[in-house]
Design a protein around this motif. Structure first.
Motif, PDB file in Angstrom:
ATOM      1  N   UNK A 304      -1.065   1.794  -9.354  1.00 40.89           N
ATOM      2  CA  UNK A 304      -0.858   2.326  -8.001  1.00 40.89           C
ATOM      3  C   UNK A 304       0.618   2.519  -7.682  1.00 40.89           C
ATOM      4  N   UNK A 305       1.494   1.831  -8.365  1.00 41.15           N
ATOM      5  CA  UNK A 305       2.926   1.812  -8.012  1.00 41.15           C
ATOM      6  C   UNK A 305       3.531   3.215  -7.902  1.00 41.15           C
ATOM      7  N   UNK A 338       3.223  -3.068   0.831  1.00 40.66           N
ATOM      8  CA  UNK A 338       2.804  -2.752  -0.529  1.00 40.66           C
ATOM      9  C   UNK A 338       3.832  -3.245  -1.546  1.00 40.66           C
ATOM     10  N   UNK A 339       5.105  -2.984  -1.267  1.00 43.11           N
ATOM     11  CA  UNK A 339       6.163  -3.422  -2.197  1.00 43.11           C
ATOM     12  C   UNK A 339       6.168  -4.939  -2.312  1.00 43.11           C
ATOM     13  N   UNK A 340       6.056  -5.627  -1.152  1.00 43.95           N
ATOM     14  CA  UNK A 340       6.036  -7.094  -1.175  1.00 43.95           C
ATOM     15  C   UNK A 340       4.839  -7.602  -1.974  1.00 43.95           C
ATOM     16  N   UNK A 358       1.167 -15.467  -0.658  1.00 45.56           N
ATOM     17  CA  UNK A 358       2.376 -15.281   0.155  1.00 45.56           C
ATOM     18  C   UNK A 358       2.352 -14.002   0.957  1.00 45.56           C
ATOM     19  N   UNK A 359       1.473 -13.069   0.557  1.00 39.73           N
ATOM     20  CA  UNK A 359       1.382 -11.808   1.283  1.00 39.73           C
ATOM     21  C   UNK A 359       0.886 -12.031   2.712  1.00 39.73           C
ATOM     22  N   UNK A 363       2.591 -10.337   5.969  1.00 37.30           N
ATOM     23  CA  UNK A 363       1.840  -9.610   6.998  1.00 37.30           C
ATOM     24  C   UNK A 363       2.197 -10.117   8.396  1.00 37.30           C
ATOM     25  N   UNK A 364       2.334 -11.433   8.552  1.00 33.63           N
ATOM     26  CA  UNK A 364       2.699 -11.994   9.856  1.00 33.63           C
ATOM     27  C   UNK A 364       4.102 -11.531  10.257  1.00 33.63           C
ATOM     28  N   UNK A 365       5.034 -11.576   9.294  1.00 34.96           N
ATOM     29  CA  UNK A 365       6.402 -11.140   9.576  1.00 34.96           C
ATOM     30  C   UNK A 365       6.468  -9.673   9.956  1.00 34.96           C
TER      31      UNK A 365
END
Length: 613
Positions: A304-305, A338-340, A358-359, A363-365
């Motif tokens: 997908x990248x 997506x990058x993260x 960690x994603x 998402x919260x950030x």
């Protein structure tokens, strides 16, 4: 019987582990079901809705506290009775319970709403964003601690939790359909009430009784295995569908390269949806794959990248040509997400470390930055993006071309519609009335009628009939049904004009595109035929007086005497200028009056009834 016992155990265990959140959410759903279709009529229902929202917030806060407790209680040194734990739990539930209150006050408390003046709708959005962020954060953190408690990898937990959610949805759907079917049968055969709202109340009640506990059970009860059907679906069927969609996008990329054309506008949204689907599919697949498919399923996300590069190209082209919008900002946030994700996934793939969870914190950030971060949130970014265009136009002065004006006007509209509070402050600080008049390029686009000056400036800044009262004013929307009862005297009249039954056509709708209603001579039209005019100045001014008195006394409860007094104003027919009488069945009037001075402004008058000539 075995299946029913499993569901019963499934349900009971969830209630035992999360009693506070489930009980409070259930009470919230009961109160909400009572207020459905009622809370606009009586203050008691408004208060019940407030309590319902507070309890719902409390339930989500309690859910996070219970999730943390459930995870940490395995630690011998942990005790919920320790002062730091008590303080943190109390803080979480208090914040969660309090956060819905400002949004409710903005909608139902006029004194609170008035503190924000013409910015009330912007602050209402801000309070809603705070609610979204807090509730999303509570839910995501609760899921994170459910995952940590399971001691599974993130992918395995996600797969089992997804299967649990599907079971919860199935149970809720079956129970709701069953009970509603019984209700509909009884209502149709015995009662004949045709009460649609009752169906909504039942569904809301069952959501708190069944859906919420089963959802929690689905997220927490992940000890069992995954069915063969789910393994087949997640490992074979869904990945093949996603792979085909990937192949189509790769073909499109080669087409762009060989034809040397820009990507279509729809490409970004298509790839975004493909990522959402692909992210879900390969996560579920890696949670239950066979060893034979381990390598291809682990490599699949990397395919997908290249699509991210295409997303960036699409977004850069749109932003460079047209500037930021809230939607484009969301697109940028998605690209960062997506990058993260792929950074975490690469670490997991190379070092075999379970860091994909960690994603959740990413998402919260991103949610905080997008909705609330001062200066860099979505609305502030719209203002920062489009303000240079306006400043360039102002700097050019009389040298500005028509293209410069058009670009500046579009920039102004973007800030006015999507700039939020920062956009409002920027426009009010930097644009003078003469600047706004210069932005009106065509005769058919009048910024005064469109409300731009009305939204931005007070009467001390602009002398205009649309900018009457500034902050000390109240907008009104009055609806009155008349009481025409008994015999109607139509002696000397021989023709009746009635709107088409069921057409919902009013006999009068004002204003027209380029005028405001003259309430002393309101034209009466039926089927585009003007029959004459009527004078509604006296009843309209009386309505406004009643509305001002109600507003001043801050009495918003339904008052039958006042409503009867309003109806009496239109109970007698009105004389038509060209002969005849107008019988009004209802009238709807919108406008604005000053809170501390005489005067009013009428925006729209809608009349329905019939004419006898």
């Amino acid at each position: 019987m075995i299946f029913i016992n499993k569901i019963k155990k499934f349900f009971v265990d969830a209630v035992k582990e999360h009693p506070v959140s489930i009980i409070s959410f259930f009470i919230s759903s009961v109160l909400y079901s009572i207020t459905l279709d009622n809370y606009n009529e009586l203050v008691i229902f408004e208060r019940l809705l407030l309590v319902s929202k507070i309890l719902m917030g409390f339930a989500f806060g309690a859910l996070l506290c219970e999730a943390i407790h459930s995870y940490r209680k395995k630690n011998d040194n942990y005790s919920w009775k320790h002062v730091p734990n008590i303080i943190s739990n109390v803080a979480i539930v208090l914040v969660a319970a309090i956060c819905p209150i400002p949004s409710w006050l903005m909608e139902y408390s006029s004194p609170f709403n008035k503190q924000f003046g013409r910015l009330d709708y912007l602050y209402s959005d801000l309070f809603d964003y705070i609610n979204y962020f807090i509730f999303a954060t509570l839910i995501l953190l609760a899921i994170f601690f459910f995952y940590k408690k399971s001691e599974e990898t993130f992918e395995v937990y996600a797969t089992k939790a997804f299967c649990g959610l599907m079971k919860a949805a199935l149970v809720y759907g079956v129970v709701t359909i069953g009970i509603l079917s019984v209700y509909w049968a009884c209502d149709t055969l015995l009662v004949h009430s045709d009460d649609y709202e009752m169906s909504l109340r039942i569904a809301a009640f069952l959501y708190g009784l069944v859906a919420f506990p089963c959802t929690i059970a689905g997220l927490t009860k992940t000890e069992g295995g995954i069915s063969k059907f789910a393994k087949t679906l997640f490992t074979y069927v869904l990945p093949i569908i996603v792979a085909i969609s990937f192949l189509i996008i790769y073909i499109y990329i080669f087409k762009i390269i060989f034809t040397w054309t820009f990507p279509r506008n729809e490409v970004f949204s298509i790839i975004s949806w493909v990522f959402c689907a692909g992210f879900a599919v390969w996560t579920l697949a890696q949670g239950c794959f066979d060893e034979h498919f381990e390598k291809p399923l682990k490599i699949m996300p990397f395919t997908f990248i290249p699509f991210i590069i295409l997303q960036i190209v699409c977004l850069v082209i749109r932003i460079s040509n047209y500037g930021f919008t809230v939607t484009r900002y969301y697109g940028l946030a998605l690209i960062v997400f997506e990058i993260a994700y792929f950074v975490f996934y690469t670490i997991k793939f190379c070092k075999d470390r379970d860091v994909t969870s960690g994603i959740i914190f990413v998402a919260i950030g991103l949610l905080f930055i997008t909705l609330l971060a001062p200066g860099i949130n979505a609305h502030s970014s719209v203002t920062l993006s489009h303000s240079p265009t306006i400043e360039h136009f102002l700097k050019l002065g009389d040298k500005a071309t028509k293209t410069d004006k058009e670009l500046a006007r579009n920039a102004y509209l973007a800030i006015d519609y999507e700039g939020g509070i920062s956009g409002y402050n920027y426009l009010k600080k930097n644009l003078k009335p003469e600047d706004l008049k210069r932005l009106a390029l065509t005769d058919d686009y009048d910024y005064y009628e469109d409300g731009v000056l009305y939204d931005v400036y007070d009467d001390e800044d602009v002398e205009d009939e649309d900018v009457l009262y500034g902050e000390n004013s109240t907008q009104f929307d009055i609806f009155v049904s008349s009481k025409v009862i008994g015999t109607i005297d139509i002696s000397g009249l021989n023709k009746i004009y009635i709107p088409d039954i069921g057409s919902e056509d009013d006999i009068n709708v004002f204003p027209a595109e380029d005028e405001r209603p003259n309430i002393e001579a309101i034209p009466i039209c039926i089927h585009d035929e003007e029959l004459g005019t009527i004078n509604l100045k006296d009843p309209i001014e009386k309505l406004i007086e009643l509305e001002k008195n109600r507003n001043a006394s801050e009495s918003y409860e339904y008052d039958e005497e006042i409503e009867d007094e309003k109806s009496e104003l239109f109970s007698e027919p009105f004389e038509l200028s060209d002969g005849g009488k107008v019988f009004i069945s209802y009238v709807n009037i919108t406008g604005e009056f000053s809170d501390d001075a005489p005067g009013y402004k009428i925006d729209i008058v809608e009349i329905n009834g019939f004419v006898v000539k």
